[in-house]
Design a protein around this motif. Sequence first.
Motif, PDB file in Angstrom:
ATOM      1  N   GLU A  43       0.852  -1.183   0.000  1.00 60.23           N
ATOM      2  CA  GLU A  43       0.000   0.000   0.000  1.00 60.23           C
ATOM      3  C   GLU A  43       0.893   1.241   0.000  1.00 60.23           C
ATOM      4  O   GLU A  43       1.770   1.386   0.857  1.00 60.23           O
ATOM      5  N   ASP A  44       0.681   2.120  -0.970  1.00 64.00           N
ATOM      6  CA  ASP A  44       1.449   3.355  -1.060  1.00 64.00           C
ATOM      7  C   ASP A  44       0.842   4.375  -0.102  1.00 64.00           C
ATOM      8  O   ASP A  44      -0.297   4.806  -0.278  1.00 64.00           O
ATOM      9  N   ILE A  45       1.614   4.770   0.926  1.00 71.70           N
ATOM     10  CA  ILE A  45       1.106   5.651   1.975  1.00 71.70           C
ATOM     11  C   ILE A  45       1.976   6.901   2.047  1.00 71.70           C
ATOM     12  O   ILE A  45       3.205   6.820   2.016  1.00 71.70           O
ATOM     13  N   VAL A 158     -11.943  16.157   0.237  1.00 71.98           N
ATOM     14  CA  VAL A 158     -11.288  17.142  -0.628  1.00 71.98           C
ATOM     15  C   VAL A 158      -9.867  17.402  -0.153  1.00 71.98           C
ATOM     16  O   VAL A 158      -8.928  17.482  -0.954  1.00 71.98           O
ATOM     17  N   LYS A 159      -9.682  17.521   1.165  1.00 71.55           N
ATOM     18  CA  LYS A 159      -8.335  17.735   1.714  1.00 71.55           C
ATOM     19  C   LYS A 159      -7.436  16.535   1.412  1.00 71.55           C
ATOM     20  O   LYS A 159      -6.259  16.693   1.062  1.00 71.55           O
ATOM     21  N   SER A 160      -8.004  15.320   1.532  1.00 69.34           N
ATOM     22  CA  SER A 160      -7.223  14.121   1.249  1.00 69.34           C
ATOM     23  C   SER A 160      -6.803  14.069  -0.216  1.00 69.34           C
ATOM     24  O   SER A 160      -5.660  13.747  -0.543  1.00 69.34           O
ATOM     25  N   GLU A 164      -3.124  14.261  -1.786  1.00 64.88           N
ATOM     26  CA  GLU A 164      -2.693  13.198  -2.688  1.00 64.88           C
ATOM     27  C   GLU A 164      -2.125  13.775  -3.987  1.00 64.88           C
ATOM     28  O   GLU A 164      -1.117  13.285  -4.515  1.00 64.88           O
ATOM     29  N   MET A 165      -2.749  14.853  -4.495  1.00 61.34           N
ATOM     30  CA  MET A 165      -2.263  15.478  -5.717  1.00 61.34           C
ATOM     31  C   MET A 165      -0.870  16.065  -5.520  1.00 61.34           C
ATOM     32  O   MET A 165       0.019  15.907  -6.373  1.00 61.34           O
TER      33      MET A 165
END
Length: 218
Positions: A43-45, A158-160, A164-165
């Motif tokens: 899992e990429d965290i 939205v914050k997540s 992520e972006m």
Amino acid sequence: MGERSTSTSGAGGRFLVSLLFAAVSATALRFELESGFTKCISEDIKLHEVAVGKYSLASLSDDVPLPDSHRVSVKVTSPYGNSIHYADQVDSGNFAFTSNEAGDYLACFSAHDQKPPVRMAVEFEWRTGFAAKDWTGVANKGQIEAMELELKKLEDVVKSIHDEMFYLREREEQMQDMNRSTNSRMAWLSFLSLSVCLSVAGLQLWHLKKFFEKKKLL
């Protein structure tokens, strides 16, 4: 008319939350594991992100209960190999942590060797970021209305996605820097190889000239 408008807005909010929630990392799967083998899930965290996971063994057949001999060892490690969670010979468990390293985390399930070999099913759920939050507890604790809770979910989604972006942009910049560095090294290596080849060719010509002069062929 006012009551209908409120209902439509609520449905739209739930629909938007559902769409954005699909972009949040949550892994739930079921796979088979044979005794004597190991299977790993990655899992990429991102850095400083909350992650929770739970796992349990299940019988391959609903009619047959899980034998007591069916146990697994579970180990969760960070991208640099640091141990996050370890459980030996268990049939279920869970873990939770806040990442101190960014990258691929591994959850490995190992079944000890048995004769004859046996197969078992592993049910595993891994959630990170927004998906790792216990929204039921938040709603019960704060006595938040349904619409307010959905708006709070939407805000966190939205914050997540925003985080992520930026994380993906940083990874892209790192890959571009690595590509530029690799191309630069390859260019220097090509120049060095060409220089060595020309030097060897010149040395061979000089040696042949001396040889022919010595034999008085020139």
